[in-house]
Design an enzyme around this catalytic site. Structure first.
Site, PDB file in Angstrom:
ATOM      1  CG  ASP A 269      -2.299   0.674   0.854  1.00 36.40           C
ATOM      2  OD1 ASP A 269      -2.278   1.863   0.485  1.00 36.40           O
ATOM      3  OD2 ASP A 269      -3.346   0.015   0.944  1.00 36.40           O
TER       4      ASP A 269
ATOM      5  CG  HIS B 191     -15.607  -0.617  -4.242  1.00 36.49           C
ATOM      6  ND1 HIS B 191     -16.554  -0.475  -3.254  1.00 36.49           N
ATOM      7  CD2 HIS B 191     -14.412  -0.343  -3.659  1.00 36.49           C
ATOM      8  CE1 HIS B 191     -15.962  -0.117  -2.128  1.00 36.49           C
ATOM      9  NE2 HIS B 191     -14.672  -0.047  -2.347  1.00 36.49           N
TER      10      HIS B 191
END
Length: 433
Positions: free
Chosen positions: A285, A331
């Protein structure tokens, strides 16, 4: 279930049949509450109550009861009244915004009351306007007025005291989504089918031509809301890692690797690690998330965890891992970007590698639980504000095909009742399964 048919649809429902079904379902839910020592439900209560932890059959009855009561309301009203009622809901938004913005939740005692006059002084808001807005909220069952001129919590307003996620969700809705809502039509008229993070309704609303999510994260007020919203997502029933740990056969050997792509600080991987005591994890990340993950990982797991700063639009540095795991990643992104993310993983996959996507699967109208359908389509509107998308299985299939790589969906593990995401396993077409 007392002989009640829980699969009945709106088109089959009549007032009398719904009345019978509601009575039967109420017996199931009330019987469970009584037999398990739950106090009698009351809108005036400020206790923290979670009903979604009931056994699966009771939870199914409860969810059907909510739908049946809604159908009963619609059939009791005229169509004109029903549509007008939907439109009137918009009038509560300024009140909800004020409740969130002025942190009114914190200034009303949880067990007690406060006068409008004193509350207005505390938050420095004109008393008459405050009173009008709070009474609008009360018409939607948020807060109560136990005696003239005084406000007190009820079960709905108290829920925002007990749940940090709900509080930050309210703040995000009002501060991030609400400004974007009137811009959906303008976005279509200006950009047509051009869907990038830089051409979103939110981008128009906040007058930025950059990635609007990154813009909001650069603004301290918005950043605090978004970060805390994600931090407390585990409070939502059905959003935790239990589905992952119970319904997927993870690798178990010490020489096997799970790559958590966009895994934030690694909290979900740590939950998975408890059930697979030997496998190694690479959590990827942003730099700040990596630092947080390194500090949060307990000593007994440190030798199995590697944290790696990584941009998932770039070449995946870990090759031939056993599982590449993407949870609530796609998403957030328009289709073109989602395809790029998938392609970077596909290019790193070996012959036996799997890609595991954990996302909400949107069903077509009339399929599945109406409650779930309402949540899914509502969340899709939130995502559309930033040109992201909740997707159907067919939509995911299209994204995977558009990578141009030799990968395909090998398995779909549909979410069990009460869980808000499904698992989509992707493998190479030439893999051994």
């Amino acid at each position: 279930m007392g002989g009640s048919d829980h699969t009945k649809t709106s088109s089959q429902s009549t007032l009398r049949s719904l009345s019978d079904e509601i009575s039967s379902l109420t017996d199931v839910v009330a019987g469970f509450l009584e037999s398990n020592g739950h106090p009698e439900r009351s809108l005036n209560s400020t206790d923290s109550v979670r009903l979604s932890d009931a056994p699966e059959d009771v939870e199914a009855a409860r969810r059907r009861l909510v739908t049946a009561l809604h159908e009963m309301t619609l059939l009791t009203m005229s169509p004109f009244e029903a549509v007008r009622d939907i439109l009137l809901e918009v009038s509560s938004l300024p009140a909800l915004h004020a409740i969130s913005h002025f942190e009114i939740i914190d200034h009303v005692p949880l067990d007690g009351e406060i006068s409008y006059a004193e509350l207005a002084r505390k938050i420095n808001v004109p008393q008459r306007r405050l009173t009008r807005m709070l009474r609008a909220a009360m018409s939607r069952s948020i807060f109560q007025e136990p005696r003239p001129g005084y406000i007190a919590h009820n079960s709905l307003s108290a829920a925002m005291v007990h749940s940090k996620w709900l509080r930050y969700h309210a703040a995000s809705t009002m501060e991030n989504f609400l400004p974007a809502a009137p811009k959906f039509v303008e976005q279509i008229e200006r950009f047509g089918d051009r869907e990038t993070r830089c051409t979103s309704p939110a981008g128009i609303a906040f007058n930025t031509e950059t990635d609007c999510i990154q813009y909001l994260l650069s603004q301290p007020k918005h950043q605090q809301v978004l970060v805390n919203l994600m931090k407390h997502t585990g409070e939502i029933s059905g959003m935790g890692p239990q589905h992952l740990t119970e319904h997927y056969d993870w690798p178990k050997a010490s020489d096997q690797i799970i790559v958590d792509v966009g895994g934030a600080s690694g909290s979900v991987s740590r939950a998975i690690a408890c059930g697979v005591p030997s496998v190694r994890f690479v959590v990827q990340d942003r730099a700040d998330a990596v630092r947080q993950g390194e500090s949060e990982t307990p000593s007994e797991l440190k030798d199995r965890f590697t944290f790696q700063e990584y941009d998932f639009f770039q070449t995946q540095p870990v090759k031939n891992a056993d599982v590449y795991f993407l949870r609530w990643i796609l998403h957030d992104w328009p289709d073109e970007d989602a395809v790029t993310i998938l392609r970077q993983v596909a290019l790193a996959m070996g012959p036996t590698s799997k890609m595991l996507i954990a996302e909400r699967l949107v069903l077509l109208p009339g399929e599945g639980d109406p409650w779930d359908q309402k949540i899914a389509t509502s969340m899709d509107m939130f995502m559309m504000a930033f040109n992201g998308s909740e997707r159907t299985l067919e939509h995911f299939q299209s994204l995977i095909e558009n990578t141009g790589e030799a990968i395909e969906i090998s398995r779909v593990i549909r979410r069990p009742n009460g869980v808000q995401y499904s698992l989509i396993e992707v493998a190479r077409k030439d893999s051994e399964r």
